[in-house]
Structures are given as C-alpha cells and as structure tokens.
Scaffold this active site. Structure first.
Site, PDB file in Angstrom:
ATOM      1  N   LYS A  20     -10.477  77.655 -35.945  1.00 14.01           N
ATOM      2  CA  LYS A  20     -10.717  79.101 -36.062  1.00 14.01           C
ATOM      3  C   LYS A  20     -10.340  79.709 -34.710  1.00 14.01           C
ATOM      4  CE  LYS A  20     -12.774  82.948 -37.547  1.00 14.01           C
ATOM      5  NZ  LYS A  20     -14.242  82.936 -37.629  1.00 14.01           N
ATOM      6  N   HIS A  37     -19.042  89.554 -31.100  1.00 18.09           N
ATOM      7  CA  HIS A  37     -20.062  88.663 -31.666  1.00 18.09           C
ATOM      8  C   HIS A  37     -21.455  89.308 -31.721  1.00 18.09           C
ATOM      9  CE1 HIS A  37     -16.868  85.864 -31.732  1.00 18.09           C
ATOM     10  NE2 HIS A  37     -16.967  85.422 -30.502  1.00 18.09           N
TER      11      HIS A  37
END
EC number: 4.1.99.29
Length: 267
Positions: free
Chosen positions: A55, A152
């Site tokens: 990822k 995030h």
C-alpha cells in the site's frame, strides 16, 4: 506455498482492510511476510523493489510503474478525505515565506500541497521540508513548526489541539479536477504474473468483506496498531478512508489516478 512480501501502514484503514489476510483469518494460497511502516517508508521500499505487494501513496506511481502494477482494490480514495494544511496558531493565514512541513516527499499529501501552491501562489516557490506524518503533527502542536500538512488519524483531533486550519487540500483538488482524492493505492510487482496478481486481488477483497461483516468495526488488532487508540477516532478514520473505491477504483478512480500521474510528472 509462495511467499509474498507485503507492506502496509499501521493506520486503521490499512489494518481494517488487511487484518483478515495478515492474521490468517481465512485460508490463503500465499505465505505473507508483512512489513508495517509509515507510508513514506513504504514508498521508498517500493522504489527500491523490496516488496511484492504494498500500500503506497498514489503520488509515487509514476516512479514505480515500470516494476509495479496498480491493483483495482485495497487503496484509499474518496471525497472529503484529503490532507489538511494547518497552522500552529488557531487564527492565522498561509505565509508563503514560511517553511511548510510535509509528511514525506513521495506522499500524495506532498503532491496535493504542491498542486494547491502552484494554483494559488503561481509566482512563488514553496519552502518545504519533510518529516514522518506523526512528527508533522507534533511539531505543529509544540509550535516548533508554523505550517504543516496533516494526514491519517490526526486530522480528527486538530480542534482539540488548537491548531488553525489554513486550507483543505482535498477539497481544493476535488473542485479543480472534479474527481475523488487519490490518497493511497495497492500495487504488486509485474514479475508476479497475471494469475498471481489476480489471486492477490481476490484475497484483498475477501479480507475487506470479512472486515465489514464484523459486528464491530474496531478490533484489538486495529486498536493496538493505531496512533490514537480511541475507538471513536478509529471508526471515523475507517469510515472516511475505506470507501467504495477501496473495493474497486472504477472509472472515477482511474480518472483521479490519471490526474495524479500528470501532477506527479509535473513535479
């Protein structure tokens, strides 16, 4: 059994998607050797060819396409989920003469900042430095840095920590490109072959299906890996970054990837 080296972050969207796969919650045809790291470290590992499946930031795709293939699932893409540009002061405006701290050179956050800067400050050159994503936030909170781009979980706690929102880089991208925000994607080495890559995609989708089928979105595995072990923050994170595009990027997602590739090459 074929061994595959997988790299993902410890962020809740990644651990949510990949938990069933990496924890062996269903029979896999592969032996998974997993590396957990921040996204910039994963980008660098893929640039060096050290992972089979990973990822990574969509912003790194132009630099790895010779060796890696974009998968149609397992990524982070959507609307209203982009990086945020903050000031360490609650009431402030962007100052182009000040240095801006970004969470890694090859991250999509860095790409979106440059995209925004070029569009809004066309006669100027940005002053940029880099740090890990958690270090960016800490530097803003301690006022060691005046401006920085946050990604995030930390994007959910900025009001509590008295930061000032300068601009939503994702919203700017959406308005300019009329496409979703391509944050992260999963890639696999071309050398694995079509059959193996197809099987990898099938296992990622199965892992994702099992995650959504749980009564509770947040598991102990996800909680222990998260930067902020608060279930409400973790659930917000999952619902924001695990979208319909995570299962299949589709035509809209491909359009966003094309824009990203063009912007990356331009930078």
């Amino acid at each position: 059994m074929q061994k595959l080296r997988l790299g993902i972050s410890t962020c809740p969207n990644d651990t949510f998607i990949y938990e069933a796969l990496v924890c062996g919650l269903f029979p896999s045809q592969f032996e998974w050797e997993v590396t957990f790291a921040d996204v910039q470290t994963l980008n660098e590992k893929v640039l060096r060819g050290e992972l089979d499946v990973a990822k990574v930031s969509c912003g790194v795709l132009p630099f790895i396409q010779e060796n890696y293939q974009l998968l149609s699932c397992g990524g982070a893409m959507g609307y209203g989920c982009g990086p945020l540009l903050f000031s360490s002061e609650e009431s402030a405006t962007f100052d182009a003469s000040q240095e801006t701290l970004l969470p890694g050179k090859n991250t999509t956050a860095a790409l979106l900042f440059r995209f925004w800067f070029q569009k809004t400050q066309p006669q100027k050159t940005p002053r940029i430095s880099y740090a890990f994503f958690n270090e960016v936030y800490d530097a803003l909170c301690t006022k060691k840095q005046k401006q920085g781009v946050v990604i995030h979980e930390k994007r959910f706690t900025w009001k509590r920590d008295h930061l000032g929102l300068l601009t939503d880089l994702g919203e700017f991208w959406e308005n300019e490109t009329h496409s979703p925000i391509p944050l992260g994607c999963t890639v696999a080495k071309h050398s694995l072959g079509k059959s193996t890559i197809q099987s990898v995609e099938e296992e990622i989708r199965r892992s994702l299906d099992l995650a959504w089928a749980r009564p509770q979105l947040v598991s102990d595995f996800i909680r222990k890996k998260a930067q902020i072990p608060d279930d409400s923050v973790i659930e917000q994170h999952i619902r924001m970054f695990v979208t319909e595009f995570t299962c299949n990027i589709g035509e809209e997602g491909k359009k966003a990837i094309r824009f990203t590739m063009e912007c990356s090459i331009g930078n």
